[in-house]
Design an enzyme around this catalytic site. Structure first.
Site, short mmCIF file in Angstrom:
data_model
loop_
_atom_site.label_atom_id
_atom_site.label_comp_id
_atom_site.label_asym_id
_atom_site.label_seq_id
_atom_site.Cartn_x
_atom_site.Cartn_y
_atom_site.Cartn_z
CB CYS A 142 -2.10 4.53 4.31
SG CYS A 142 -3.51 3.92 3.38
CB SER A 143 0.37 0.61 6.19
OG SER A 143 1.50 1.45 6.10
CB CYS A 144 -4.59 -0.89 2.84
SG CYS A 144 -5.13 0.81 2.74
CB CYS A 177 -0.91 -0.01 1.23
SG CYS A 177 -1.84 1.53 1.39
#
Lengths: 102, 193, 93
Positions: free
Chosen positions: B101-103, B98
């Site tokens: 962000c950091s999905c 991601c």
């Protein structure tokens, strides 16, 4: 490059400053703080007090130097506080008073 | 000073106290949620993969509707983003990142690992994916196409890895035991060693 | 505009974050680039509004693949990037 525009600092795909940085593949234990912030976010989301999109917006609003200095869950915590003020759930004054309380 | 620049722990304490006082939530609800995540059975994703390797109908369900396939394994998906599953084959290998962000498919795989959230991983996955994979000890044959999945929006993505050769006689439990979270992100490949 | 699997699409070369507070889910490196729709992923409320707690209309979401060669000035590769993109970021090439 795909454009002459400079990407926003969270829009990290292909960012030149990180292309030569090795990935730290070692395991890192989460702290109590990390787990509590994660849980707080889930509770606020389930209660419809803050969406994941609002969380993301708040994270992206953190200035670049701070964004890279803060840990992952510190960014989340700052965004949650930002969103609670934006939504009027708490006021900035209330939060300031509570944070300053010894 | 901007109050948002306060220390994270101080913000957490203050927000929790204020939201409790206003009746928005209780500290017990936070503790309960934390305990639910911490006590989720490990290896949920690995069991889904092992079942897909041994049950063609389940494999089809997993690839067409990951969320229902997770629910079929008693993983709670209510209120969670939809789960998409991408299949690795002889010809295509998937790697999930991601960049914005950091999905991460937390409902299935638990908390995201440190490296997944790092700026280096997020930056390099879409530009130098083979160099990145090498740091995880994964070398893909040049003829295998690498498809990097940038998890940008409403889905959470996981990879259905290839079943290793020489495991035809293995039980589903033994298969599940060799599947690691990184295999379901695509940074590593399940092995029998 | 609706697209179908197999359609060639162009991503709008737009930079709303330069015009003021914005939240967008279209990574910078695909803007102005051509890709191909590989899956329709359904409709979801527009995150650009959700992020500001505004009413959000549903938008079609597509899985779009891009050849990595052409995204970066680096040596050519046959690898691809697959990105979730909302309909209002896509146009016919």
């Amino acid at each position: 490059m795909s454009s002459s525009e400079e990407p926003a600092h969270h829009d990290l795909g292909g960012a030149p400053r990180f292309m030569c940085e090795a990935v730290d593949v070692r395991p890192h234990e989460l702290t109590d703080f990390d787990r509590d912030v994660d849980a707080l976010r889930s509770v606020l989301s389930a209660k419809k007090v803050m969406s994941v999109d609002e969380l993301r917006r708040g994270i992206e609003a953190i200035p670049e130097a701070e964004y890279h200095r803060l840990s992952y869950y510190e960014r989340w915590m700052r965004s949650i506080a930002d969103n609670m003020i934006r939504r009027g759930v708490v006021t900035e004054g209330e939060l300031q008073a509570e944070v300053s309380r010894p | 000073m901007n109050v948002l620049e306060a220390d994270g722990a101080a913000l957490l304490k203050a927000i929790t106290k204020l939201l409790s006082a206003k009746g928005v939530l209780t500290e017990a609800e936070i503790a309960q949620q934390r305990s639910a995540v911490d006590n989720a059975p490990p290896g949920q994703g690995a069991r889904m993969v092992a079942r897909a390797w041994t049950d063609a109908d389940y494999r089809a369900q997993l690839l067409s509707d990951g969320s229902s396939a997770a629910e079929a394994m008693n993983i709670p998906m209510r209120g969670m983003p939809p789960l998409g599953v991408l299949e690795n084959t002889d010809e295509v290998h998937h790697l999930v990142v991601c960049t914005l962000c950091s999905c991460y498919p937390k409902a299935i795989l638990g908390y995201p690992p440190y490296w997944y959230k790092s700026a280096a991983y997020r930056a390099r996955a879409v530009r130098d994916p083979r160099g990145l994979l090498a740091e995880f000890g994964t070398i893909l044959p040049p003829q295998v196409k690498l498809r990097v999945v940038d998890s940008t929006a409403d889905y959470r993505w996981m990879v259905l890895p290839r079943r290793p050769d020489g495991t035809q006689d293995w039980s589903i439990e033994r298969l599940a035991a060799i599947v690691r979270p990184g295999d379901m992100v695509g940074v590593t490949i399940p092995t029998t060693e | 505009m609706r697209f179908s699997v197999g359609d060639e699409v162009s991503v709008r070369n737009d930079w709303p974050e330069k015009r003021g507070p914005a939240h967008i889910r279209t990574p910078h490196y695909v803007r102005g680039r051509k890709g191909r729709v590989v899956k329709e992923l359904g409709a979801f409320p527009n995150p650009e509004d959700l992020a500001f707690a505004r009413p959000a209309d549903p938008r079609q979401l597509y899985h779009v693949t891009f050849p990595m060669r052409g995204l970066w000035p680096d040596p050519a590769s046959n690898d691809e990037v697959l990105v979730e993109l909302y309909e209002h970021w896509l146009e016919a090439p």
